[in-house]
Design a protein around this motif. Structure first.
Motif, mmCIF file in Angstrom:
data_model
loop_
_atom_site.group_PDB
_atom_site.id
_atom_site.type_symbol
_atom_site.label_atom_id
_atom_site.label_comp_id
_atom_site.label_asym_id
_atom_site.label_seq_id
_atom_site.Cartn_x
_atom_site.Cartn_y
_atom_site.Cartn_z
ATOM 1 N N ARG A 79 -2.587 6.099 -0.615
ATOM 2 C CA ARG A 79 -3.764 6.343 -0.386
ATOM 3 C C ARG A 79 -4.641 5.357 -0.757
ATOM 4 O O ARG A 79 -5.474 4.910 0.020
ATOM 5 C CB ARG A 79 -4.073 7.714 -0.933
ATOM 6 C CG ARG A 79 -5.309 8.403 -0.175
ATOM 7 C CD ARG A 79 -5.585 9.911 -0.623
ATOM 8 N NE ARG A 79 -5.145 10.244 -2.007
ATOM 9 C CZ ARG A 79 -4.084 10.852 -2.394
ATOM 10 N NH1 ARG A 79 -3.166 11.726 -1.442
ATOM 11 N NH2 ARG A 79 -3.640 11.261 -3.633
ATOM 12 N N GLN A 80 -4.427 4.741 -2.071
ATOM 13 C CA GLN A 80 -5.297 3.837 -2.602
ATOM 14 C C GLN A 80 -5.113 2.681 -1.683
ATOM 15 O O GLN A 80 -6.187 1.814 -1.376
ATOM 16 C CB GLN A 80 -5.096 3.368 -4.210
ATOM 17 C CG GLN A 80 -5.501 4.657 -4.950
ATOM 18 C CD GLN A 80 -5.011 4.585 -6.641
ATOM 19 O OE1 GLN A 80 -4.040 3.423 -6.594
ATOM 20 N NE2 GLN A 80 -5.637 5.079 -7.388
ATOM 21 N N LYS A 81 -3.938 2.352 -1.413
ATOM 22 C CA LYS A 81 -3.607 1.006 -0.627
ATOM 23 C C LYS A 81 -4.289 1.192 0.859
ATOM 24 O O LYS A 81 -4.879 -0.116 1.218
ATOM 25 C CB LYS A 81 -2.299 0.923 -0.552
ATOM 26 C CG LYS A 81 -1.568 -0.412 -0.186
ATOM 27 C CD LYS A 81 0.187 -0.449 -0.113
ATOM 28 C CE LYS A 81 0.635 -1.674 -0.027
ATOM 29 N NZ LYS A 81 1.877 -1.771 -0.071
ATOM 30 N N ASP A 82 -4.150 2.272 1.205
ATOM 31 C CA ASP A 82 -4.899 2.461 2.572
ATOM 32 C C ASP A 82 -6.256 2.233 2.615
ATOM 33 O O ASP A 82 -6.923 1.531 3.545
ATOM 34 C CB ASP A 82 -4.424 3.561 3.254
ATOM 35 C CG ASP A 82 -2.944 3.803 3.720
ATOM 36 O OD1 ASP A 82 -2.627 2.928 3.951
ATOM 37 O OD2 ASP A 82 -2.579 5.002 4.020
ATOM 38 N N GLU A 83 -6.959 2.753 1.643
ATOM 39 C CA GLU A 83 -8.431 2.659 1.280
ATOM 40 C C GLU A 83 -8.768 1.267 1.055
ATOM 41 O O GLU A 83 -9.879 0.932 1.712
ATOM 42 C CB GLU A 83 -8.793 3.725 0.243
ATOM 43 C CG GLU A 83 -8.710 5.092 0.362
ATOM 44 C CD GLU A 83 -8.829 5.983 -0.692
ATOM 45 O OE1 GLU A 83 -9.248 5.401 -1.817
ATOM 46 O OE2 GLU A 83 -8.955 7.218 -0.559
ATOM 47 N N GLU A 84 -7.980 0.488 0.278
ATOM 48 C CA GLU A 84 -8.312 -0.770 -0.132
ATOM 49 C C GLU A 84 -7.967 -1.708 1.168
ATOM 50 O O GLU A 84 -9.289 -2.565 1.647
ATOM 51 C CB GLU A 84 -7.200 -1.409 -1.111
ATOM 52 C CG GLU A 84 -7.462 -2.818 -1.437
ATOM 53 C CD GLU A 84 -8.830 -3.009 -2.236
ATOM 54 O OE1 GLU A 84 -9.204 -4.159 -2.337
ATOM 55 O OE2 GLU A 84 -9.423 -1.934 -2.823
ATOM 56 N N GLU A 85 -7.319 -1.434 2.085
ATOM 57 C CA GLU A 85 -6.811 -2.061 3.372
ATOM 58 C C GLU A 85 -8.263 -1.732 4.176
ATOM 59 O O GLU A 85 -8.710 -2.742 4.843
ATOM 60 C CB GLU A 85 -5.737 -1.637 3.742
ATOM 61 C CG GLU A 85 -5.278 -2.650 5.021
ATOM 62 C CD GLU A 85 -5.371 -4.143 4.802
ATOM 63 O OE1 GLU A 85 -5.509 -5.049 5.502
ATOM 64 O OE2 GLU A 85 -4.654 -4.452 3.554
ATOM 65 N N GLU A 86 -8.729 -0.476 4.290
ATOM 66 C CA GLU A 86 -9.632 -0.166 5.101
ATOM 67 C C GLU A 86 -10.861 -0.913 4.700
ATOM 68 O O GLU A 86 -11.850 -1.269 5.474
ATOM 69 C CB GLU A 86 -10.029 1.254 5.132
ATOM 70 C CG GLU A 86 -8.816 2.174 6.003
ATOM 71 C CD GLU A 86 -8.960 3.563 5.824
ATOM 72 O OE1 GLU A 86 -10.186 4.132 5.441
ATOM 73 O OE2 GLU A 86 -8.154 4.220 6.260
ATOM 74 N N ARG A 87 -11.294 -0.979 3.337
ATOM 75 C CA ARG A 87 -12.338 -1.669 2.746
ATOM 76 C C ARG A 87 -12.304 -3.119 3.159
ATOM 77 O O ARG A 87 -13.438 -3.750 3.519
ATOM 78 C CB ARG A 87 -12.311 -1.356 1.315
ATOM 79 C CG ARG A 87 -13.818 -2.061 0.649
ATOM 80 C CD ARG A 87 -13.652 -2.010 -0.955
ATOM 81 N NE ARG A 87 -12.543 -2.855 -1.527
ATOM 82 C CZ ARG A 87 -12.524 -3.876 -1.571
ATOM 83 N NH1 ARG A 87 -13.565 -4.571 -1.362
ATOM 84 N NH2 ARG A 87 -11.395 -4.702 -1.924
ATOM 85 N N ARG A 90 -13.212 -3.834 6.724
ATOM 86 C CA ARG A 90 -14.668 -3.381 6.920
ATOM 87 C C ARG A 90 -15.579 -4.673 6.362
ATOM 88 O O ARG A 90 -16.410 -5.073 7.072
ATOM 89 C CB ARG A 90 -15.210 -2.170 6.306
ATOM 90 C CG ARG A 90 -14.910 -0.823 6.741
ATOM 91 C CD ARG A 90 -15.791 0.386 6.231
ATOM 92 N NE ARG A 90 -15.793 0.497 4.690
ATOM 93 C CZ ARG A 90 -14.765 1.168 4.167
ATOM 94 N NH1 ARG A 90 -13.948 1.848 4.943
ATOM 95 N NH2 ARG A 90 -14.741 1.309 2.986
#
Length: 165
Positions: A79-87, A90
Motif C-alpha cells: 500500500r505504501q509503495k502504491d501511494e508513493e508511486e501515485e505521489r 502526480r
C-alpha cells in the motif's frame, strides 16, 4: 510362568551394557503383568492425547497469527509503495503541466494564452513578439548566409511592427 524377552532397545535410547542384558534376561514376564502394563500405558496415552491436541492447536493458532501479521505487513508495504508511486506520478504530471504552461506563456504557442481574451491589441503584440523571437533564433542559429540575412530582415520588420503597436 513363561519367560518372554522384550527388546532392550525399546527401554532406552542409549546402548545397553552386558550387565543390564544379563539382569534383564532373568526377569520373569507374566501375561498378567504385561496386560496390566499395556493397559496403563494405553490409559496414559489417552489421557495425554488431549494435551498433544491442545499443544498442536496452540501451535497452529500461533502460526496462523504469524502468517496474518506477515501478510498484513506485506499489504502495508504494498500500500505504501502504491501511494508513493501515485505521489510520484502526480508530481511528474504537475511538472509536465508547469513545463507546458511555461512553453505556452513564453513560447511559440502565443495564441493559447490569448485564446479567451477579446483584447486584439494584446493578441497582436503577443503574435509579433513570438515572430520576433522566432526570427532572431533563426538568424542566430542558421548556417546559411541567405537564411540568416532573410531572418534578420524579418526580425527588423517585426521589431518595427511591435514598436508601432
Amino acid at each position: 510362568q513363561a519367560r518372554k524377552l522384550v527388546r532392550l532397545d525399546a527401554l532406552s535410547n542409549e546402548q545397553f551394557t552386558r550387565k543390564e542384558y544379563d539382569d534383564f534376561q532373568s526377569v520373569p514376564v507374566t501375561s498378567f503383568a504385561v496386560r496390566d502394563k499395556s493397559e496403563k500405558l494405553r490409559a496414559l496415552e489417552q489421557s495425554n492425547v488431549s494435551l498433544f491436541t491442545e499443544e498442536e492447536q496452540r501451535l497452529m493458532e500461533e502460526e496462523t497469527v504469524m502468517i496474518q501479521e506477515r501478510l498484513e505487513g506485506e499489504r502495508a508495504v504494498a500500500r505504501q509503495k502504491d501511494e508513493e508511486e501515485e505521489r510520484r506520478a502526480r508530481e511528474r504530471e504537475e511538472v509536465r503541466d508547469r513545463q507546458n504552461q511555461k512553453k505556452v506563456e513564453g513560447g511559440d504557442q502565443w495564441w493559447k494564452v490569448h485564446a479567451g481574451t477579446t483584447d486584439t491589441v494584446e493578441r497582436e503584440r503577443a503574435k509579433w513578439a513570438a515572430r520576433l523571437k522566432r526570427f532572431e533564433a533563426i538568424a542566430a542559429s542558421s548556417a546559411e548566409e541567405g537564411e540568416r540575412t532573410n531572418a534578420a530582415r524579418l526580425a527588423e520588420s517585426a521589431r518595427k511592427k511591435l514598436s508601432a503597436l
